[in-house]
Each structure stands twice: as C-alpha cells, then as structure tokens.
Write a protein that holds these residues in place. Sequence first.
Motif, short mmCIF file in Angstrom:
data_model
loop_
_atom_site.label_atom_id
_atom_site.label_comp_id
_atom_site.label_asym_id
_atom_site.label_seq_id
_atom_site.Cartn_x
_atom_site.Cartn_y
_atom_site.Cartn_z
N ALA A 72 0.84 -1.20 0.00
CA ALA A 72 0.00 0.00 0.00
C ALA A 72 0.88 1.26 0.00
CB ALA A 72 -0.94 -0.01 1.20
N PRO A 86 -7.60 -2.96 3.78
CA PRO A 86 -6.39 -3.78 3.84
C PRO A 86 -5.13 -2.94 3.59
CG PRO A 86 -8.06 -4.84 2.47
CD PRO A 86 -8.56 -3.47 2.79
N GLY A 87 -4.13 -3.13 4.41
CA GLY A 87 -2.85 -2.46 4.22
C GLY A 87 -2.81 -1.03 4.73
N VAL A 88 -3.94 -0.53 5.20
CA VAL A 88 -3.98 0.84 5.71
C VAL A 88 -4.32 0.75 7.19
CG1 VAL A 88 -5.03 3.13 5.46
CG2 VAL A 88 -4.64 1.71 3.45
#
Lengths: 197, 141
Positions: free
Chosen positions: B100, B136-138
């Motif tokens: 990300a 997701p990913g944050v």
Amino acid sequence: MPPPPSPPVEVTRRAVLTGVSVVAGSVAAGCTIGRDPDGTAAPKPAATSKRAAQLDPDVGLAVAALAGEQAALDAIEAVLARHRKLRRALSPIKAAHRAHVSLLAQAAPEDYPAPTTPSLPSTSPDPFGVPPRREAALNRLSALELALSTSAKRHSFAAESGAFARLLASMAAAAAQHSVVLVPAASSSGSPEAAPQ
Amino acid sequence: MTPLEALQTTLAGEHAALYVYGVIGGRVSVSAEPALSKRIATAYTTHRGRRDQLTSMIRVVDADPVVAGVSYELPNPVTTQPQLERGALQLEQRCTAVYADMVASTSGANRQWAINALTDSAVRQISFAGSPVPFPGVAEL
C-alpha cells in the motif's frame, strides 16, 4: 501516465485523510492535487466547485469510486431485504462499504453529478432482481465485488495524489476479499450446483 | 519516499517474507496439514517471483537492489499448526501494508505492480483464515 506523485507524508490516519482532503480541498481551491504533501491547506466547503472539479481529475475519480461503493451497498441491502438469514454473513461487508462511502463522500462534492449508477432506495424490495436462491444471490454479489475491485484498481492507477491512490488500492483489495469470501459461503449454504448467471 | 526508495523498501519486505515463509514452511507438517503446506509453498513461490521482479525493476533505474538480511524476527511463537497459519497471516498483513505504501510512492507500471500485489496479498490472507477488513494495508483506518 500520471506524473510522479508527491512524496507521502508519514503514514497516519491524517495522512490518509489528507489524500481525501487534498482532493476535497483542491476542489474549492482550484489547485492541482498532490502539490501540498503536508496537507496544510484545510479542506474547504466544496460547493463552489464544479469548475475546479473539472480541473482536478482526482475529484472525478472520487465521484466514480463513490458511485461504485454506493451501488455495492445498495445491492447488499437489496439482497438482505430478500434473504434475511444472510444478515450475519453480510454484515461486515456492508460495514466495509459504509466506511468506504463515508470516506469518499468527503472528497466528492455534493453538487457534482453522479455518473452512471443510479442510486437505489434501500427499502425497495427487489431493485436488482435479487435471485430467489440464496447461493445465487451471493454469487451475484461476488461478481459485483470483483467488478468493483477491478474499477477501483483502475482509479488507483489513475490517481494523481499518492495518498489517494493508496486509499483506492486498499478499497480494491477489500472488494477482492469480499468476492472471495462470498463464494464459499454460497457453496456451503446450499446445493452443490452453482447457480448459472 | 522516492519511487526508488519505495521499490527498495518493498524488496526488503520480500526478503523478510521469504525468510519467514521458509521457516514456517519447514515447520508445517506435509502429512498432517497438506492443504496448509501447499498454501505456504504457493505463497513462497509468489513472493520469490516478486523479489525477482523488484530486483529487476530496481536495476532498470541503475540502482543496486538491497540485499537480504542474515535473519529476521519471526512472528510470535510459530510452532503449532494454528500458530504457523497465524504467522503466515500476520506476514501477509505486513506485506499488504508495504504494498500500500508503494502504491502511494510510485506511478505507472510500478504502481500497477503494487496495486496487484496488494490485492493478491489481501486475498491470500483469507486463505490463511483471515477475515476481510475494510482497508487492507492501511493500518490507521
């Protein structure tokens, strides 16, 4: 091809929201996205901004992404109206789309015309022609999530603001997760034959 | 982060991922957990491919790819089968965050690579008994 994005600021909630607020702020200011990596320019009310929005491609992306997320939310509501037993299974997915909608709404000016997707009243019993079989309804939602993921990836690729691109890519990943978890739920809750669409 | 720094950071993440998957894969019983074993092996192969792609993406811009460390810290205890699967899940979650960040710092083909890796990693989490998350990913959302 988008120009090299500005360096992202430290990764915090504020930084992500900067991705949105820079988009929103630039609508009012008429400035170019991503030139203000520290996010000092406070977002201003976006009402004045059709002209500025045309200058700023990321605002158009936010509007398109918002429409897609809202359509997914509407589709889930429609399925739930017909299949109440899916409430538990669909609840986290619905919550995710709600979170996406509320974040994107900050970047999409209210007076900006929504593109293709018509907004559907959530109380309407069957706006999408929800399949009567539960597993078929889930399969259809899964396909919709996959399409949403694909379009969010395109939006992320095209975004000029790096922080906004990151946010859109994360939403694409969330939709991809949804499309996967909806399928086994479908196969485990009914007959083994998949419903042809 | 410059685009090159983002590539190097992601490559460093792949080095770590390969190390951890190597350890986890060595501890999963092929006979007792054939499905998990296969998923770990597939994940390892995927990340090895990404490492090689990143290496060449960095060489294309005339830079020296970062090299792997001698060893890396493992996720919390990874001994029992559930712990091993949980370790793989945590590893993918970390990778998702790295991808990300790479999306944010790159453009063009490199950003597309990061977007695809992010999505794939998020879906892989489901195969390691993960649940969907809104971002997701944050991590900060």
